[in-house]
Design a protein around this motif. Structure first.
Motif, PDB file in Angstrom:
ATOM      1  N   HIS A  19      75.954  60.755-121.264  1.00  0.00           N
ATOM      2  CA  HIS A  19      76.750  59.714-120.272  1.00  0.00           C
ATOM      3  C   HIS A  19      78.244  59.935-120.639  1.00  0.00           C
ATOM      4  N   ALA A  20      78.753  60.297-121.712  1.00  0.00           N
ATOM      5  CA  ALA A  20      79.947  61.002-121.841  1.00  0.00           C
ATOM      6  C   ALA A  20      80.437  62.087-120.904  1.00  0.00           C
ATOM      7  N   ALA A  21      79.355  62.963-120.553  1.00  0.00           N
ATOM      8  CA  ALA A  21      79.809  64.149-119.659  1.00  0.00           C
ATOM      9  C   ALA A  21      80.086  63.417-118.322  1.00  0.00           C
ATOM     10  N   VAL A  22      79.126  62.380-117.855  1.00  0.00           N
ATOM     11  CA  VAL A  22      79.400  61.779-116.726  1.00  0.00           C
ATOM     12  C   VAL A  22      80.624  61.110-116.455  1.00  0.00           C
ATOM     13  N   VAL A  23      81.065  60.237-117.780  1.00  0.00           N
ATOM     14  CA  VAL A  23      82.348  59.691-117.786  1.00  0.00           C
ATOM     15  C   VAL A  23      83.370  60.592-117.311  1.00  0.00           C
ATOM     16  N   TYR A  24      83.422  61.876-117.985  1.00  0.00           N
ATOM     17  CA  TYR A  24      84.493  62.826-117.952  1.00  0.00           C
ATOM     18  C   TYR A  24      84.382  63.510-116.531  1.00  0.00           C
ATOM     19  N   GLU A  25      83.174  63.548-115.712  1.00  0.00           N
ATOM     20  CA  GLU A  25      83.267  64.145-114.518  1.00  0.00           C
ATOM     21  C   GLU A  25      83.729  62.932-113.585  1.00  0.00           C
ATOM     22  N   HIS A  26      83.521  61.799-113.666  1.00  0.00           N
ATOM     23  CA  HIS A  26      83.718  60.871-113.096  1.00  0.00           C
ATOM     24  C   HIS A  26      85.085  60.027-113.232  1.00  0.00           C
ATOM     25  N   TRP A  27      86.022  60.454-114.252  1.00  0.00           N
ATOM     26  CA  TRP A  27      87.071  59.899-114.679  1.00  0.00           C
ATOM     27  C   TRP A  27      88.291  59.610-113.616  1.00  0.00           C
ATOM     28  N   ASN A  28      88.274  60.513-112.891  1.00  0.00           N
ATOM     29  CA  ASN A  28      89.241  60.591-111.800  1.00  0.00           C
ATOM     30  C   ASN A  28      89.118  59.539-110.749  1.00  0.00           C
ATOM     31  N   ASP A  29      88.087  59.239-110.219  1.00  0.00           N
ATOM     32  CA  ASP A  29      87.447  58.545-109.289  1.00  0.00           C
ATOM     33  C   ASP A  29      86.976  57.122-109.755  1.00  0.00           C
ATOM     34  N   LYS A  30      87.265  57.074-111.357  1.00  0.00           N
ATOM     35  CA  LYS A  30      86.965  55.719-111.728  1.00  0.00           C
ATOM     36  C   LYS A  30      85.703  55.075-111.564  1.00  0.00           C
ATOM     37  N   ASN A  31      84.932  55.849-111.135  1.00  0.00           N
ATOM     38  CA  ASN A  31      83.437  55.276-110.802  1.00  0.00           C
ATOM     39  C   ASN A  31      82.202  55.974-111.976  1.00  0.00           C
ATOM     40  N   PHE A  32      82.522  55.786-113.127  1.00  0.00           N
ATOM     41  CA  PHE A  32      81.560  56.482-113.970  1.00  0.00           C
ATOM     42  C   PHE A  32      80.518  55.313-114.243  1.00  0.00           C
ATOM     43  N   ILE A  33      80.669  54.214-114.029  1.00  0.00           N
ATOM     44  CA  ILE A  33      79.773  53.121-114.831  1.00  0.00           C
ATOM     45  C   ILE A  33      78.540  53.242-113.637  1.00  0.00           C
ATOM     46  N   TYR A  34      78.644  53.091-112.218  1.00  0.00           N
ATOM     47  CA  TYR A  34      77.749  52.940-111.224  1.00  0.00           C
ATOM     48  C   TYR A  34      77.288  54.128-110.738  1.00  0.00           C
ATOM     49  N   SER A  35      78.061  55.174-110.736  1.00  0.00           N
ATOM     50  CA  SER A  35      77.774  56.379-109.923  1.00  0.00           C
ATOM     51  C   SER A  35      76.536  56.931-110.533  1.00  0.00           C
ATOM     52  N   ARG A  36      75.594  57.737-109.829  1.00  0.00           N
ATOM     53  CA  ARG A  36      74.499  58.647-110.134  1.00  0.00           C
ATOM     54  C   ARG A  36      75.086  59.833-110.429  1.00  0.00           C
ATOM     55  N   SER A  37      74.312  60.473-111.323  1.00  0.00           N
ATOM     56  CA  SER A  37      74.465  61.871-111.374  1.00  0.00           C
ATOM     57  C   SER A  37      74.169  62.797-110.281  1.00  0.00           C
ATOM     58  N   GLN A  38      74.785  63.715-110.078  1.00  0.00           N
ATOM     59  CA  GLN A  38      74.605  64.630-108.970  1.00  0.00           C
ATOM     60  C   GLN A  38      74.880  66.145-109.371  1.00  0.00           C
ATOM     61  N   CYS A  39      74.259  66.927-108.679  1.00  0.00           N
ATOM     62  CA  CYS A  39      74.378  68.367-108.837  1.00  0.00           C
ATOM     63  C   CYS A  39      75.833  68.763-108.562  1.00  0.00           C
ATOM     64  N   ASN A  40      76.693  69.469-109.373  1.00  0.00           N
ATOM     65  CA  ASN A  40      77.925  69.876-108.834  1.00  0.00           C
ATOM     66  C   ASN A  40      78.066  70.960-107.702  1.00  0.00           C
ATOM     67  N   ASN A  41      76.819  71.451-107.515  1.00  0.00           N
ATOM     68  CA  ASN A  41      76.815  72.570-106.384  1.00  0.00           C
ATOM     69  C   ASN A  41      76.357  71.884-105.101  1.00  0.00           C
ATOM     70  N   CYS A  42      75.116  71.410-104.940  1.00  0.00           N
ATOM     71  CA  CYS A  42      74.761  71.044-103.636  1.00  0.00           C
ATOM     72  C   CYS A  42      75.086  69.277-103.441  1.00  0.00           C
ATOM     73  N   HIS A  43      75.470  68.591-104.598  1.00  0.00           N
ATOM     74  CA  HIS A  43      75.844  67.217-104.363  1.00  0.00           C
ATOM     75  C   HIS A  43      74.985  66.268-104.156  1.00  0.00           C
ATOM     76  N   LEU A  44      73.702  66.679-104.280  1.00  0.00           N
ATOM     77  CA  LEU A  44      72.480  65.932-104.208  1.00  0.00           C
ATOM     78  C   LEU A  44      72.307  65.155-105.445  1.00  0.00           C
ATOM     79  N   GLU A  45      71.993  63.467-105.216  1.00  0.00           N
ATOM     80  CA  GLU A  45      71.708  62.770-106.653  1.00  0.00           C
ATOM     81  C   GLU A  45      70.495  63.219-107.255  1.00  0.00           C
ATOM     82  N   LEU A  46      70.733  63.365-108.440  1.00  0.00           N
ATOM     83  CA  LEU A  46      69.578  63.739-109.378  1.00  0.00           C
ATOM     84  C   LEU A  46      68.597  62.671-109.563  1.00  0.00           C
ATOM     85  N   SER A  47      67.099  63.137-109.490  1.00  0.00           N
ATOM     86  CA  SER A  47      66.268  61.857-109.600  1.00  0.00           C
ATOM     87  C   SER A  47      66.212  61.512-111.272  1.00  0.00           C
TER      88      SER A  47
END
Length: 172
Positions: A19-47
């Motif tokens: 989750h800390a890695a997710v917080v880092y990735e979504h820090w700029n868009d301030k959406n790190f609590i409710y956003s789902r993880s996604q592939c950085n390449n194809c941008h599909l949400e991960l199951s």
């Protein structure tokens, strides 16, 4: 029973590091609590199965399930380090919960520092808050204060020589 306790804390720590890695990735868009993880390449949400720390990386052999691009090994290492960092905490004790908050905050800072060689000073607010609210300085001995002063001097010198940043000093 002791090993089950350590294993459970390892799992909790690896989840928090993930989750800390997710917080880092979504820090700029301030959406790190409710956003789902996604592939950085194809941008599909991960199951949900793709988000199991450590195991999903191993089962998928370090590749995205959808586009088969390589997942950075650093994410696996962050989860592994996070697992070990939380192994000996006892979450039934207030002091260890405070330590967990501090560790999580520092994990986010460390991930940001690793990825960009810099970090937003706002990421330090939880760690600084914990340090101020649960002040442990009262228990410092003379040797502790001497060591603290020497380290502060060394770090200040390193900052003036531009070998470290101010954020590094704040963490130490």
């Amino acid at each position: 029973m002791k090993y089950l306790f350590i294993f459970t804390n390892f799992i909790i720590g690896s989840c928090l590091a993930s989750h800390a890695a997710v917080v880092y990735e979504h820090w700029n868009d301030k959406n790190f609590i409710y956003s789902r993880s996604q592939c950085n390449n194809c941008h599909l949400e991960l199951s949900i199965l793709d988000e199991i720390p450590l195991l999903s990386y191993l089962f998928l052999q370090g590749k995205c399930r959808y586009c088969y691009q390589q997942i950075p090994v650093e994410l696996f290492l962050f989860e592994l380090i996070g697992g070990f960092a939380f192994c000996l905490l006892d979450f039934s004790k207030t002091q260890d919960i405070i330590t967990a908050i501090l560790l999580f905050s520092l994990l986010v800072v460390a991930i940001s520092d690793y990825q960009k060689q810099e970090f937003d000073l706002l990421l330090l607010i939880p760690a600084i808050s914990v340090a101020i609210l649960f002040n442990q300085f009262a228990a410092f001995t003379l040797i502790d204060w001497i060591s603290f002063t020497l380290l502060l001097g060394i770090f200040s010198y390193s900052i003036m020589q531009r070998k470290m940043g101010l954020g590094d000093l704040l963490i130490y």
